[in-house]
Design a protein around this motif. Sequence first.
Motif, PDB file in Angstrom:
ATOM      1  N   GLY A   2       6.663  -4.312   2.761  1.00 58.25           N
ATOM      2  CA  GLY A   2       5.221  -4.234   2.933  1.00 58.25           C
ATOM      3  C   GLY A   2       4.534  -5.499   2.456  1.00 58.25           C
ATOM      4  N   LYS A   3       3.215  -5.441   2.378  1.00 56.38           N
ATOM      5  CA  LYS A   3       2.428  -6.591   1.942  1.00 56.38           C
ATOM      6  C   LYS A   3       2.036  -6.374   0.481  1.00 56.38           C
ATOM      7  CE  LYS A   3      -1.638  -9.331   3.185  1.00 56.38           C
ATOM      8  NZ  LYS A   3      -0.933 -10.618   3.094  1.00 56.38           N
ATOM      9  N   TYR A   4       2.491  -7.255  -0.389  1.00 53.33           N
ATOM     10  CA  TYR A   4       2.242  -7.114  -1.816  1.00 53.33           C
ATOM     11  C   TYR A   4       1.432  -8.281  -2.391  1.00 53.33           C
ATOM     12  CZ  TYR A   4       5.763  -3.543  -1.206  1.00 53.33           C
ATOM     13  OH  TYR A   4       6.444  -2.437  -0.752  1.00 53.33           O
ATOM     14  N   PHE A   5       1.316  -9.350  -1.615  1.00 56.16           N
ATOM     15  CA  PHE A   5       0.585 -10.530  -2.056  1.00 56.16           C
ATOM     16  C   PHE A   5      -0.611 -10.779  -1.135  1.00 56.16           C
ATOM     17  CE2 PHE A   5       4.817 -11.027  -3.696  1.00 56.16           C
ATOM     18  CZ  PHE A   5       4.658 -11.601  -4.946  1.00 56.16           C
ATOM     19  N   LYS A   6      -1.675 -11.273  -1.703  1.00 60.33           N
ATOM     20  CA  LYS A   6      -2.869 -11.567  -0.912  1.00 60.33           C
ATOM     21  C   LYS A   6      -2.692 -12.832  -0.081  1.00 60.33           C
ATOM     22  CE  LYS A   6      -5.441  -9.542  -4.728  1.00 60.33           C
ATOM     23  NZ  LYS A   6      -6.248  -9.838  -5.931  1.00 60.33           N
ATOM     24  N   ASN A   7      -2.068 -13.841  -0.658  1.00 57.62           N
ATOM     25  CA  ASN A   7      -1.952 -15.123   0.030  1.00 57.62           C
ATOM     26  C   ASN A   7      -0.544 -15.718   0.024  1.00 57.62           C
ATOM     27  OD1 ASN A   7      -4.904 -15.559   0.586  1.00 57.62           O
ATOM     28  ND2 ASN A   7      -5.004 -15.482  -1.659  1.00 57.62           N
ATOM     29  N   LEU A   8       0.232 -15.440  -1.002  1.00 60.39           N
ATOM     30  CA  LEU A   8       1.529 -16.073  -1.171  1.00 60.39           C
ATOM     31  C   LEU A   8       2.507 -15.652  -0.078  1.00 60.39           C
ATOM     32  CD1 LEU A   8       3.040 -17.978  -3.170  1.00 60.39           C
ATOM     33  CD2 LEU A   8       3.861 -15.906  -4.332  1.00 60.39           C
ATOM     34  N   LYS A   9       3.236 -16.645   0.472  1.00 61.40           N
ATOM     35  CA  LYS A   9       4.208 -16.379   1.521  1.00 61.40           C
ATOM     36  C   LYS A   9       5.627 -16.459   0.952  1.00 61.40           C
ATOM     37  CE  LYS A   9       0.857 -16.216   4.477  1.00 61.40           C
ATOM     38  NZ  LYS A   9       0.395 -14.883   4.962  1.00 61.40           N
ATOM     39  N   PRO A  10       6.532 -15.611   1.437  1.00 58.69           N
ATOM     40  CA  PRO A  10       7.900 -15.611   0.902  1.00 58.69           C
ATOM     41  C   PRO A  10       8.699 -16.831   1.327  1.00 58.69           C
ATOM     42  CG  PRO A  10       7.730 -14.064   2.720  1.00 58.69           C
ATOM     43  CD  PRO A  10       6.330 -14.542   2.443  1.00 58.69           C
ATOM     44  N   TYR A  11       9.569 -17.249   0.459  1.00 53.00           N
ATOM     45  CA  TYR A  11      10.546 -18.302   0.781  1.00 53.00           C
ATOM     46  C   TYR A  11      11.645 -17.710   1.662  1.00 53.00           C
ATOM     47  CZ  TYR A  11      13.480 -22.430  -0.218  1.00 53.00           C
ATOM     48  OH  TYR A  11      14.231 -23.574  -0.124  1.00 53.00           O
ATOM     49  N   TYR A  12      11.948 -16.437   1.410  1.00 59.15           N
ATOM     50  CA  TYR A  12      12.970 -15.715   2.179  1.00 59.15           C
ATOM     51  C   TYR A  12      12.592 -14.245   2.206  1.00 59.15           C
ATOM     52  CZ  TYR A  12      17.348 -13.209   3.078  1.00 59.15           C
ATOM     53  OH  TYR A  12      18.297 -12.362   3.586  1.00 59.15           O
ATOM     54  N   VAL A  13      12.820 -13.593   3.346  1.00 53.53           N
ATOM     55  CA  VAL A  13      12.534 -12.165   3.452  1.00 53.53           C
ATOM     56  C   VAL A  13      13.531 -11.521   4.405  1.00 53.53           C
ATOM     57  CG1 VAL A  13      10.858 -12.473   5.333  1.00 53.53           C
ATOM     58  CG2 VAL A  13      10.710 -10.451   3.867  1.00 53.53           C
ATOM     59  N   ASP A  14      13.946 -10.299   4.088  1.00 57.64           N
ATOM     60  CA  ASP A  14      14.736  -9.496   5.017  1.00 57.64           C
ATOM     61  C   ASP A  14      14.182  -8.072   4.977  1.00 57.64           C
ATOM     62  OD1 ASP A  14      15.872  -8.161   2.797  1.00 57.64           O
ATOM     63  OD2 ASP A  14      17.601  -9.502   2.739  1.00 57.64           O
ATOM     64  N   SER A  15      14.919  -7.117   5.454  1.00 57.71           N
ATOM     65  CA  SER A  15      14.380  -5.760   5.599  1.00 57.71           C
ATOM     66  C   SER A  15      14.030  -5.077   4.282  1.00 57.71           C
ATOM     67  CB  SER A  15      15.381  -4.887   6.368  1.00 57.71           C
ATOM     68  OG  SER A  15      16.615  -4.805   5.677  1.00 57.71           O
ATOM     69  N   SER A  16      14.668  -5.504   3.190  1.00 59.65           N
ATOM     70  CA  SER A  16      14.422  -4.822   1.909  1.00 59.65           C
ATOM     71  C   SER A  16      14.170  -5.778   0.745  1.00 59.65           C
ATOM     72  CB  SER A  16      15.609  -3.918   1.559  1.00 59.65           C
ATOM     73  OG  SER A  16      16.789  -4.691   1.385  1.00 59.65           O
ATOM     74  N   SER A  17      14.186  -7.091   1.011  1.00 61.91           N
ATOM     75  CA  SER A  17      14.056  -8.065  -0.072  1.00 61.91           C
ATOM     76  C   SER A  17      13.115  -9.199   0.325  1.00 61.91           C
ATOM     77  CB  SER A  17      15.423  -8.676  -0.424  1.00 61.91           C
ATOM     78  OG  SER A  17      16.368  -7.689  -0.730  1.00 61.91           O
ATOM     79  N   ALA A  18      12.437  -9.744  -0.681  1.00 59.44           N
ATOM     80  CA  ALA A  18      11.617 -10.942  -0.482  1.00 59.44           C
ATOM     81  C   ALA A  18      11.660 -11.754  -1.766  1.00 59.44           C
ATOM     82  CB  ALA A  18      10.179 -10.574  -0.126  1.00 59.44           C
ATOM     83  N   VAL A  19      11.913 -13.058  -1.643  1.00 63.80           N
ATOM     84  CA  VAL A  19      11.908 -13.929  -2.813  1.00 63.80           C
ATOM     85  C   VAL A  19      10.862 -15.022  -2.604  1.00 63.80           C
ATOM     86  CG1 VAL A  19      14.268 -13.483  -3.564  1.00 63.80           C
ATOM     87  CG2 VAL A  19      13.852 -15.249  -1.872  1.00 63.80           C
ATOM     88  N   TYR A  20      10.203 -15.375  -3.708  1.00 61.08           N
ATOM     89  CA  TYR A  20       9.076 -16.295  -3.673  1.00 61.08           C
ATOM     90  C   TYR A  20       9.323 -17.464  -4.617  1.00 61.08           C
ATOM     91  CZ  TYR A  20       6.628 -12.490  -1.312  1.00 61.08           C
ATOM     92  OH  TYR A  20       6.269 -11.503  -0.419  1.00 61.08           O
ATOM     93  N   LEU A  21       9.155 -18.671  -4.100  1.00 59.72           N
ATOM     94  CA  LEU A  21       9.220 -19.879  -4.920  1.00 59.72           C
ATOM     95  C   LEU A  21       7.813 -20.146  -5.423  1.00 59.72           C
ATOM     96  CD1 LEU A  21      10.708 -22.390  -6.004  1.00 59.72           C
ATOM     97  CD2 LEU A  21      10.218 -23.503  -3.807  1.00 59.72           C
ATOM     98  N   SER A  22       7.583 -19.833  -6.698  1.00 65.16           N
ATOM     99  CA  SER A  22       6.227 -19.925  -7.216  1.00 65.16           C
ATOM    100  C   SER A  22       6.234 -19.879  -8.734  1.00 65.16           C
ATOM    101  CB  SER A  22       5.382 -18.753  -6.685  1.00 65.16           C
ATOM    102  OG  SER A  22       4.097 -18.720  -7.284  1.00 65.16           O
ATOM    103  N   ASP A  23       5.191 -20.419  -9.324  1.00 67.86           N
ATOM    104  CA  ASP A  23       4.913 -20.173 -10.725  1.00 67.86           C
ATOM    105  C   ASP A  23       4.668 -18.677 -10.902  1.00 67.86           C
ATOM    106  OD1 ASP A  23       3.812 -21.200 -13.505  1.00 67.86           O
ATOM    107  OD2 ASP A  23       2.319 -19.812 -12.706  1.00 67.86           O
ATOM    108  N   THR A  24       5.296 -18.082 -11.885  1.00 67.93           N
ATOM    109  CA  THR A  24       5.189 -16.638 -12.077  1.00 67.93           C
ATOM    110  C   THR A  24       3.754 -16.186 -12.282  1.00 67.93           C
ATOM    111  OG1 THR A  24       7.434 -16.390 -12.935  1.00 67.93           O
ATOM    112  CG2 THR A  24       5.842 -14.731 -13.589  1.00 67.93           C
ATOM    113  N   PHE A  25       2.999 -16.914 -13.064  1.00 68.54           N
ATOM    114  CA  PHE A  25       1.614 -16.521 -13.345  1.00 68.54           C
ATOM    115  C   PHE A  25       0.779 -16.548 -12.068  1.00 68.54           C
ATOM    116  CE2 PHE A  25       2.901 -18.330 -17.550  1.00 68.54           C
ATOM    117  CZ  PHE A  25       2.908 -17.124 -18.234  1.00 68.54           C
TER     118      PHE A  25
END
Length: 258
Positions: A2-25
């Motif tokens: 689903g959509k969990y971020f307002k603006n941030l786009k995933p570095y990688y996504v599949d059917s059950s996983s998404a990883v984001y390259l970002s500062d945690t804060f």
Amino acid sequence: MGKYFKNLKPYYVDSSSAVYLSDTFDALADMYAESIDMVFADPPYFLSNGGISCSGGKAVSVNKGEWDKVDCLEEKHAFNRRWIRLCRHVLKSNGSIWISGTLHNIYSVGMALEQEGYKIINNITWQKTNPPPNLACRCFTHSTETILWARKDDKKSRHYFNYELMKEINGGRQMQDVWSGALTAPSEKKHGRHPTQKPIYLLERILLASTRESDVVLDPFCGSSTTGVACKRLKRNYIGIDNNEGYIKLSIERLKDV
């Protein structure tokens, strides 16, 4: 996913996983409120102080990188309060948070949890059956880590706990808060190494204890995404955040290999 971020786009996504390259804060601040069922966090322990440890029978530096360094106690505690506060905002009212740490950071984490409106449910002691030896021989061998389990401290919070399954896993007896097991197996590092990688069995127990299938699990310091590997195995949805592109790429290789 689903959509969990307002603006941030995933570095990688599949059917059950998404990883984001970002500062945690930055990433946590961009997430929608009360969108996450469970958080597992293995934050920096801040033990990179120029000392030595033992790995593979050899003396090695304990330094992990700039991300594992801090100048003073006040800075460390402010760091912990800030990310823990942001996690509370994204955690559902019936969700829970697990945080792993050693003596270098876990006491600050425990205080920060209480200050930021959480109630600690359990203090899990993970007893390592094959810890590295103590080279200095001036204190007892460090063979445990602490994992704090907490929920929001309000009247409507009702965290999920699969008591019966934990009892079944423990041979029909109530499971206690001391868990014994080995360090991460070499087979779990075939795609590359992360200096604080947790074993998959540890994350699987945490997920089985406190989530259901299809729940959404967030790891705000995901490293090599052991949390994500465990989520895929157990049919949970996974969101991982890390500011190191090398570790994000390692995460992707591990997620694809499940």
